[in-house]
Write an enzyme that holds these catalytic residues in place. Structure first.
Site: not given
Ligand code: SDX
Length: 451
Positions: A291, A330, A386
């Site tokens: 997050h 996201h 971010d």
């Molecule tokens: C914020 O919710 C909000 O509005 C949050 C926010 C706000 O203003 O409050 O926008 C702020 O928190 C932004 C997000 C910051 N986090 C990151 O940048 C961390 C990296 N991103 C993630 O870990 C991920 O994308 C999330 C946590 C943001 C979202 O996760 P989800 O929706 O639960 O998606 P998931 O983890 O189930 O991923 C879906 C697929 C997976 O692949 P498969 O298992 O299907 O093969 O996408 C892949 C994940 O492995 N994936 C990524 C990835 N994010 C998702 N692969 C590589 N790098 C990534 N960053």
């Protein structure tokens, strides 16, 4: 059965259709429970069905009824809200209906905070009064300095901010009278005005530098820079370009509908503690690297990559599941996060003052490679808020650990706007989800010498 446990569905009398199962056009879901053969009509309201309605679907009188199962709330609306509108497919973000692009271009953080809290843009006199109230509440009780002094020199500032915000509740014991609108107002003012002070004090503690008190001659973001960077000069004069860039960053981070930290504020707030305790819960959630902690993780990732020629190996590691591309992806945006686009531009403005951050070239190359790679395209992974923000914070001289603290400062107005909406929402009650029990049942105690 109390009202809130009443369901509004009835066993369906088959809706009129032309016999070929054509839609009846009614705003209902017709559900057939194949265990009993009974059908039910479930009302569809605002594109949702009420989970509680499914409790009426039972196999017999002793059956508790159906629940919905939605770990991580992937597809569950927990509230009605008019604060922020998100369209993840088209990358749209609006605060109270105003597009984020226009607010970032033309508004100020305190004006946006007023908009989020009160629902409308302020008149000139309303804004002046709001700014005055925020300005005169920037000081914190002197005991807070001693409280912060108890932390190690290398304590993470998010841990300090989380603790200090919770501690503020002990200085305003009347804050738990949350049903009093006047009390909600003054605590709103205090939280928005004191968050930068607590953040700057945490930074100065880590630097081993004396705390700098607020300067009421300065605007919100300029005063924050003053509390962060003033040294021996009699009067700190913030660079207006950096002050503006910071204000835009606070605007972009102000709210984001029901994200993890806001959901934490609402959930804790539903038990009716004071707002400082509810916001402390939000800070705790934001601390996480998935997050708000992502902006810190992005900088560490870019530093680890170090050179552009290391990018292909890094990206392959991501695709093999060894690491995540932090700052990408996201839960809601399946398109470019509109905030990331604006931050990318704000970075150029800051670098005119501070000099270009060499890590920007790595970030830009990483983005262009990722946006053309099927792994990221298939998963709809785009830069989020971010990905670029940390480059600006680093250029402003902030240590990486302060990056999520910057996020928390901006998000405070959104948390408090959402908290107020929750407190005033007649539909809201204490949050208490159910579970699917998977453990053992009714076991007899075994004496230790028999285990
Ligand atoms: C914020 O919710 C909000 O509005 C949050 C926010 C706000 O203003 O409050 O926008 C702020 O928190 C932004 C997000 C910051 N986090 C990151 O940048 C961390 C990296 N991103 C993630 O870990 C991920 O994308 C999330 C946590 C943001 C979202 O996760 P989800 O929706 O639960 O998606 P998931 O983890 O189930 O991923 C879906 C697929 C997976 O692949 P498969 O298992 O299907 O093969 O996408 C892949 C994940 O492995 N994936 C990524 C990835 N994010 C998702 N692969 C590589 N790098 C990534 N960053």
């Amino acid at each position: 059965m109390s009202k809130e446990n009443e369901t509004t569905i009835s066993t369906a009398s088959r809706p009129e259709t032309n016999g070929a199962g054509a839609p009846s056009g009614e705003e209902t879901l017709t559900v057939t429970d194949n265990r009993t053969g009974r059908s039910y009509e479930v009302p569809i309201v605002d594109g949702t069905v009420r989970a509680l309605d499914f409790r009426a679907i039972r196999v017999d009188e002793d059956d508790f009824g159906l629940m919905t199962y939605d770990p991580a709330f992937m597809n569950t609306a927990a509230c009605r809200s008019s604060v922020t509108y998100l369209d993840g497919t088209n990358g749209v973000l609006e605060y109270r209906g105003y597009p984020i692009e226009q607010l970032a271009e033309r508004s100020s953080y305190l004006e946006v905070a007023y908009l989020l809290v009160h629902g409308e843009l302020p008149t000139a006199s309303q804004l002046a009064d709001w700014q005055h109230q925020i300005t005169i509440h920037t000081f914190v009780h002197e005991n807070i300095k001693e409280f912060l002094g108890g932390f190690r020199h290398d304590a993470h500032p998010m841990g300090m901010l989380l603790s200090a915000t919770g501690a503020l509740s002990t200085f305003y014991p009347e804050a738990d009278d949350i049903d009093d609108p006047e009390n909600r107002h003054i605590q709103t003012i205090r939280l928005i005005s004191k968050m930068p002070t607590l953040a700057a004090f945490a930074y100065r503690h880590a630097q081993g530098q004396p705390y700098v008190y607020p300067d009421n001659d300065l605007a919100y973001s300029g005063n924050f820079l003053n509390m962060m960077y003033k040294m021996t000069e009699l009067k700190y004069e913030p660079d207006p370009r950096l002050e503006r860039a910071l204000d835009v960053l606070f605007i972009l981070h102000a709210d984001h509908e029901q994200n993890c930290s806001t959901s934490a504020v609402r959930s804790v707030g539903s038990a009716k503690p004071d707002p400082y305790s509810a916001v402390a819960a939000g800070i705790a959630a934001l601390y996480g690297p998935l997050h708000g902690g992502a902006n810190e993780a992005v900088l560490r990732m870019l530093r680890r990559i170090k050179h552009r020629d290391n990018i292909p190996d890094f990206v392959n590691g991501v695709k093999e599941g060894k690491q995540r591309l932090m700052g990408f992806g996201h839960r809601v945006y399946k398109n470019y996060d509109p905030r990331a686009r604006i931050i990318k531009k704000a970075a150029e403005d800051v670098f005119e003052v501070t000099g270009r951050n060499p890590l920007l070239d790595i970030a830009l190359e990483l983005e262009s490679i990722a946006l053309e790679d099927d792994y990221f395209i298939e998963r709809k992974l785009y830069p989020n808020v971010d990905f670029y923000s940390g480059l600006i914070y680093e250029a402003l001289g902030l240590p990486v650990a302060m990056f999520p603290v910057m996020f928390a400062i901006g998000r405070t107005s959104g948390w408090i706007a959402q908290w107020r909406e929750m407190v005033e929402d007649p539909e809201q009650k204490i949050s208490r989800p159910r579970q699917i029990y998977t453990g053992e049942r009714a076991r007899d105690y075994i004496p230790i010498d028999q285990r």
